[in-house]
Design a protein around this motif. Structure first.
Motif, PDB file in Angstrom:
ATOM      1  N   SER A 216       0.549  -0.725  -0.040  1.00  0.00           N
ATOM      2  CA  SER A 216       0.501   0.094   0.111  1.00  0.00           C
ATOM      3  C   SER A 216       0.719   0.673  -0.021  1.00  0.00           C
ATOM      4  N   PRO A 234      -4.685   4.856   3.865  1.00  0.00           N
ATOM      5  CA  PRO A 234      -5.201   3.727   4.005  1.00  0.00           C
ATOM      6  C   PRO A 234      -5.828   3.193   4.996  1.00  0.00           C
ATOM      7  N   PRO A 236      -6.276   0.366   7.385  1.00  0.00           N
ATOM      8  CA  PRO A 236      -6.156  -1.827   7.229  1.00  0.00           C
ATOM      9  C   PRO A 236      -7.584  -2.386   8.009  1.00  0.00           C
ATOM     10  N   THR A 241      -4.728  -3.770   3.822  1.00  0.00           N
ATOM     11  CA  THR A 241      -4.816  -2.035   3.181  1.00  0.00           C
ATOM     12  C   THR A 241      -5.226  -1.516   2.116  1.00  0.00           C
ATOM     13  N   GLU A 260      -1.194  -7.355   3.109  1.00  0.00           N
ATOM     14  CA  GLU A 260      -1.124  -6.625   4.535  1.00  0.00           C
ATOM     15  C   GLU A 260      -2.412  -6.444   5.373  1.00  0.00           C
TER      16      GLU A 260
END
Length: 265
Positions: A216, A234, A236, A241, A260
């Motif tokens: 990301s 971004p 999570p 992400t 991620e």
């Protein structure tokens, strides 16, 4: 037709500057573009490491029926067995057919409708072109979802018109009132339906696409370098992400770095 009715199967990018779009998306994802020539109004096929992603069309100078310029945007198509019959069903279910069923050479037949909640969705009856290729690799489509303030109405429409098999998401979320269903359970799911009430204004709802990225941080930095904008994130999530991007022409999409993924909460 090997994809069942209701499966996400194609993406269209409408833009006003072909060269700028090619530079942005090839720089961000490494995409290749194939111009189909004048017979197809220079519609471009988009490939990611050889695999089909979708198509791109220049809409400069085109207008809506009321005279406004067509917006730059990403469009989603769902597979259907009979585009003419499904378009008629969409109309009967409270939708509006905005592009009547038509053949695209031997590739297939298409139509575009406004669903009963006002969201734009395409219909694709495959001929020689089945749709994009499901690779799950960076630069490929990895998810689709409809954000709506009219969750129950949308559920009924997509069940009626596209034979959607909507399954409520079972993962525990931090908001107990959060409603999300997928078209098919578990790993068979092809897209999601989200109750966006209280999440975003109604004029921002509609279909969204997610494109995979490896990292990301690297992707967001590249977006800015290439003249795009990061509109949100971004953020999570258990699915990677996520961030919302606008390309230089204003078409928006989501990126997802699935490697991620983070636990909810």
């Amino acid at each position: 037709m090997s994809r069942s009715t209701g499966t996400s199967t194609w993406l269209d990018l409408s833009i006003t500057d072909t060269d700028v779009a090619k530079t942005f998306y090839s720089g961000l994802f490494g995409w290749e573009f194939e111009d189909l020539g004048e017979d197809f109004r220079h519609y471009h096929l988009i490939r990611n490491d050889g695999a089909l992603v979708g198509g791109m069309m220049n809409i400069a100078g085109m207008t809506c029926p009321e005279g406004r310029p067509l917006p730059s945007e990403w469009g989603v198509y769902l597979a259907v067995d009979d585009v003419d019959a499904r378009a008629a069903t969409a109309r009967a279910a409270g939708g509006m057919v905005v592009v009547e069923p038509d053949a695209i050479s031997e590739y297939g037949r298409m139509a575009v409708v406004l669903d009963s909640t006002g969201a734009l969705i395409g219909l694709w009856q495959a001929g020689t072109l089945e749709g994009f290729e499901f690779t799950g690799t960076p630069g490929s489509p990895v998810w689709f979802e409809l954000m709506t303030h009219r969750f129950d109405e949308a559920s009924a429409f997509y069940t009626e018109v596209f034979d959607a098999q909507l399954a409520p998401m079972t993962e525990e979320m931090s908001d107990p009132d959060f409603r999300y269903s997928t078209n098919g359970p578990g790993e068979t799911a092809s897209w999601g339906l989200c109750d966006a009430t209280g999440v975003m204004p109604e004029d921002a709802t509609g279909w969204r696409i997610y494109l995979g990225v490896e990292s990301s941080d690297a992707a967001l930095a590249r977006v800015v370098e290439l003249g795009g904008k990061v509109l949100d994130g971004p953020t999570p999530s258990p699915f990677g992400t996520i961030a919302t991007i606008a390309d230089p022409d204003g078409a928006t999409f989501q990126i997802s770095a699935m490697s991620e993924a983070a636990p909810e909460g």
